[in-house]
Design an enzyme around this catalytic site. Structure first.
Site, PDB file in Angstrom:
ATOM      1  N   ARG A 151      -1.676 -11.077  -6.806  1.00 29.49           N
ATOM      2  CA  ARG A 151      -2.994 -11.037  -6.154  1.00 29.49           C
ATOM      3  C   ARG A 151      -3.704  -9.709  -6.408  1.00 29.49           C
ATOM      4  NH1 ARG A 151       0.381 -13.369  -2.598  1.00 29.49           N
ATOM      5  NH2 ARG A 151      -0.066 -15.526  -2.046  1.00 29.49           N
ATOM      6  N   ILE A 152      -2.992  -8.603  -6.121  1.00 31.55           N
ATOM      7  CA  ILE A 152      -3.659  -7.301  -6.246  1.00 31.55           C
ATOM      8  C   ILE A 152      -3.868  -6.942  -7.720  1.00 31.55           C
ATOM      9  CG2 ILE A 152      -3.496  -4.818  -5.708  1.00 31.55           C
ATOM     10  CD1 ILE A 152      -1.874  -5.683  -3.176  1.00 31.55           C
ATOM     11  N   CYS A 231      -0.123   2.153  -6.240  1.00 28.74           N
ATOM     12  CA  CYS A 231      -0.577   1.722  -4.904  1.00 28.74           C
ATOM     13  C   CYS A 231       0.322   0.588  -4.435  1.00 28.74           C
ATOM     14  CB  CYS A 231      -2.014   1.203  -4.966  1.00 28.74           C
ATOM     15  SG  CYS A 231      -3.214   2.502  -4.823  1.00 28.74           S
ATOM     16  N   ALA A 232       1.505   0.455  -5.035  1.00 27.76           N
ATOM     17  CA  ALA A 232       2.387  -0.669  -4.669  1.00 27.76           C
ATOM     18  C   ALA A 232       3.489  -0.188  -3.725  1.00 27.76           C
ATOM     19  CB  ALA A 232       2.949  -1.310  -5.914  1.00 27.76           C
ATOM     20  N   ARG A 233       4.534   0.413  -4.275  1.00 29.69           N
ATOM     21  CA  ARG A 233       5.597   0.940  -3.436  1.00 29.69           C
ATOM     22  C   ARG A 233       6.202   2.180  -4.075  1.00 29.69           C
ATOM     23  NH1 ARG A 233       3.739  -1.173   0.054  1.00 29.69           N
ATOM     24  NH2 ARG A 233       4.585  -2.547   1.655  1.00 29.69           N
ATOM     25  N   ASP A 257      -0.341   6.288  -3.600  1.00 26.86           N
ATOM     26  CA  ASP A 257      -0.672   5.956  -2.211  1.00 26.86           C
ATOM     27  C   ASP A 257       0.605   5.707  -1.421  1.00 26.86           C
ATOM     28  OD1 ASP A 257      -2.511   5.163  -0.121  1.00 26.86           O
ATOM     29  OD2 ASP A 257      -1.868   3.090  -0.477  1.00 26.86           O
ATOM     30  N   GLU A 262       8.241   7.885   3.586  1.00 27.84           N
ATOM     31  CA  GLU A 262       6.902   8.042   4.161  1.00 27.84           C
ATOM     32  C   GLU A 262       7.005   8.465   5.614  1.00 27.84           C
ATOM     33  OE1 GLU A 262       4.569   4.522   3.352  1.00 27.84           O
ATOM     34  OE2 GLU A 262       4.749   4.808   1.195  1.00 27.84           O
ATOM     35  N   HIS A 280      -0.632   6.194   2.184  1.00 27.43           N
ATOM     36  CA  HIS A 280      -0.470   4.732   2.290  1.00 27.43           C
ATOM     37  C   HIS A 280      -1.710   4.089   2.941  1.00 27.43           C
ATOM     38  CE1 HIS A 280       2.841   1.438   2.491  1.00 27.43           C
ATOM     39  NE2 HIS A 280       1.658   0.902   2.261  1.00 27.43           N
ATOM     40  N   GLY A 282      -3.823   1.940   1.215  1.00 20.02           N
ATOM     41  CA  GLY A 282      -4.300   0.770   0.461  1.00 20.02           C
ATOM     42  C   GLY A 282      -4.909  -0.302   1.345  1.00 20.02           C
ATOM     43  N   ALA A 283      -4.219  -0.617   2.439  1.00 13.99           N
ATOM     44  CA  ALA A 283      -4.677  -1.715   3.307  1.00 13.99           C
ATOM     45  C   ALA A 283      -5.452  -1.196   4.504  1.00 13.99           C
ATOM     46  CB  ALA A 283      -3.471  -2.511   3.778  1.00 13.99           C
TER      47      ALA A 283
END
Ligand SMILES: NC(=O)C1=CN([C@@H]2O[C@H](COP(=O)(O)OP(=O)(O)OC[C@H]3O[C@@H](n4cnc5c(N)ncnc54)[C@H](O)[C@@H]3O)[C@@H](O)[C@H]2O)C=CC1
Ligand SMILES: O=C(O)CCC(=O)C(=O)O
Length: 541
Positions: A151-152, A231-233, A257, A262, A280, A282-283
């Site tokens: 999706r991303i 920007c994933a993990r 990100d 974290e 973090h 992104g969302a």
């Protein structure tokens, strides 16, 4: 009343959905230690988390009340999925709500890298005016490599194409034809892809395959001056290797990100030259948070109150309507499993389940899991349910296979199961009359019509006159009432081997069983205990 624990920030819109549900009680706490989460879960039916709460094996162990975990977001790497499955807890997420925001964050970071926005801002704050030093690069006409075209990844591709970039990609689960529909040139090997880009971004989940996907070896083959975005993990790009490459200048800039820890205690990567870091985010937009919170709230409500399984990570998804239709079949499967668990002796070797008629068109995997839960329910200390039963069976080397035929026999729907133990085989079949009247229709070779609830007194015998009267008298003398009786004869012939299944009210004393067994024409007397017909279906059983 169902209790839902929320341990991370959830947007007010999601909280309102839950507050407005009269069947749900909320327990909102944040900043809990793992031990406090574990304690709080003891009185929760479900939990909603984001990325901060870590649901480890220790936290999830022995939580008999907890049925569901909902991740308000995509990544479920903060949940020990195997442990959740073993504990019989369904894990669900909200896959689409934050796609656009995360893609936008990726593009924002890529543009910031290209135009040195981070250092420009920092130096301006320091009172400097460094125009020459901060000359950037144009993205139009450059090549962006995307690893992970979900999706991303696809949303990033679309946006990058709008910026006139050439997009190439790698995803082992995407065909070249489909990639071409998105205007993406697909590479078969990640090693080849990384050699041909000016910007590289990763959008895969963190798995054993993707950990350290971008490492020193691969960075060495990239174009000098490449820019990398994650920007994933944290961990998909090896942090030390990236710091080395930034220090050496091989990588002209990187933006992350997400981090392996974290917030990150190890500051080496963050302090590396030309490194842009965000915490973090992104969302973290109002829109994405509202969407994922609303969806998470709906998912947990529908799961707890309607048994709907949406976006499950460790189960087959089933809508509320589908679940309503499946319920009697899941119950029948469970009861056949419970029944056979009491009919068989010796350790289980394999199980074959056959679905015939209308049932064969349904989600039979769930019915099989429910059968396995019934079959294994008395065998383990741990709670066995529809989520974990097949895992337990597999761990014990019990092979469960299923076959299906939509062709109906004399009954419109039939579930037959054969269980093989080291002592031999036993089989049983059942059907549903009307909406939800569950019936045992066959036991080994004998056709029957018995209720699959309450106490069942079963005996094998020779089909001789007077036996029913004898049994009735024995049970009557012990004050046991017979509610229903089913008789089955081999090939339906008189005088041969036969079986009787008596649905009786209440308990049958040992003395009564001994008297029934003492009759010379009777053998193999057994009392099988099933839940009452009125027991509500707890599908997780
Ligand atoms: N920074 C943030 O705040 C956010 C980060 N994420 C992260 O982004 C990741 C991607 O999210 P979505 O696109 O929604 O997930 P998705 O499931 O739609 O896409 C993931 C893609 O990765 C591909 N993939 C899996 N293994 C791969 C491998 N070894 N090599 C290449 N491709 C592989 C899959 O085939 C799939 O197409 C999530 O797993 C999550 O960790 C998601 C949302 C927000
Ligand atoms: O909850 C968040 O803000 C993190 C989002 C995220 O990383 C995800 O959805 O995978």
């Amino acid at each position: 009343m169902y209790r839902v624990l929320i341990t991370d920030n959830l947007s007010p819109a999601g909280l309102k959905v839950l507050e407005d549900n009269p069947e749900i009680e909320l327990d909102i706490r944040s900043g809990l230690s793992p031990e406090e989460v574990r304690e709080a879960l003891k009185s929760a039916d479900g939990i909603i988390i984001r990325s901060a709460t870590k649901l480890t094996e220790e936290v999830l162990k022995d939580q008999p009340r907890l049925k569901a975990i909902v991740r308000a977001g995509v990544g479920v790497d903060n949940i020990d999925r195997a442990a959740a499955t073993r504990e019989g807890i369904v894990v669900m997420n909200t896959p689409a709500g934050n796609t656009t925001s995360t893609a936008e964050q990726t593009i924002a970071l890529m543009m910031s890298l290209a135009r040195n926005i981070g250092p420009a801002y920092a130096t301006m704050k320091e009172g400097k005016w460094e125009r020459k030093k901060l000359t950037g690069t144009q993205v139009a006409g450059k090549t962006l490599a995307i690893i992970g075209l979900g999706r991303i990844g696809l949303s990033v591709a679309q946006r990058a194409q709008g910026l006139e970039m050439k997009v190439i990609g790698y995803d082992p689960f995407m065909s070249a034809e489909r990639a071409a529909e998105y205007g993406i040139e697909l590479y078969k090997e990640v090693d080849e892809l990384v050699k041909h880009c000016d910007f590289l971004t990763v959008h895969t989940p963190l798995t054993d395959e993707t950990r350290d996907l971008i490492n020193a070896e691969r960075i060495a083959t990239m174009r000098p001056g490449v820019r990398i975005i994650n920007c994933a993990r944290g961990g998909i790009v090896n942090e030390d290797d990236l710091a080395d490459a930034l220090e050496s200048g091989k990588v002209a800039g990187a933006a992350c990100d997400v981090f392996t820890q974290e917030p990150p205690e190890n500051r080496r990567l963050i302090n590396a030259p030309n490194m842009l870091a965000t915490p973090h985010l992104g969302a973290s937009t109002d829109e994405a948070q509202e969407m994922v919170a609303l969806e998470a709230a709906e998912i947990i409500s529908d799961f707890l109150t309607k048994n709907e399984i949406r976006h499950a990570i460790n189960m087959i998804p089933v809508s509320g309507a589908e679940m309503a239709d499946l319920k009697p079949h899941i119950e029948l499967g469970h009861r056949l499993g419970l029944f056979l668990s009491q009919q068989t002796k010796g350790s289980l070797k394999n199980v074959q389940i056959q679905y015939r008629g209308e049932v064969a068109e349904k989600q039979t995997k769930l019915i099989t899991s429910s059968f396995a839960a019934g079959l294994l329910s008395n065998a383990f200390e741990a709670d066995v349910n529809i989520v974990n039963a097949t895992v337990f069976a597999k761990e014990r080397g019990i092979d469960i296979s299923e076959s299906r035929s939509t062709e109906a026999g004399t009954l419109s729907t039939l579930i037959s199961a054969t269980v093989e133990t080291e002592d031999g085989k036993c089989s049983a079949a059942g059907t549903i009359f009307g909406q939800d009247f569950l019936r045992l229709t066959k036991l080994d070779e004998f056709y029957l019509d018995a209720y699959l609830d309450g106490n069942l007194l079963i005996y094998r015998h020779n089909d001789v006159p007077g036996l029913i009267g004898y049994i009735g008298t024995v049970l009557g003398n012990h004050n046991v009432n017979i509610a229903h009786m089913a008789l089955g004869r081999l090939q339906n012939q008189p005088g041969g081997e036969a079986i009787a299944v008596l649905n009786v009210d209440g308990e049958v004393p040992e003395a009564a069983i001994a008297e029934v067994s003492s009759h010379k024409e009777v053998s193999c007397v057994k009392l099988i205990k099933m839940p009452p017909a009125t027991a509500p279906l707890s599908w997780l059983q």
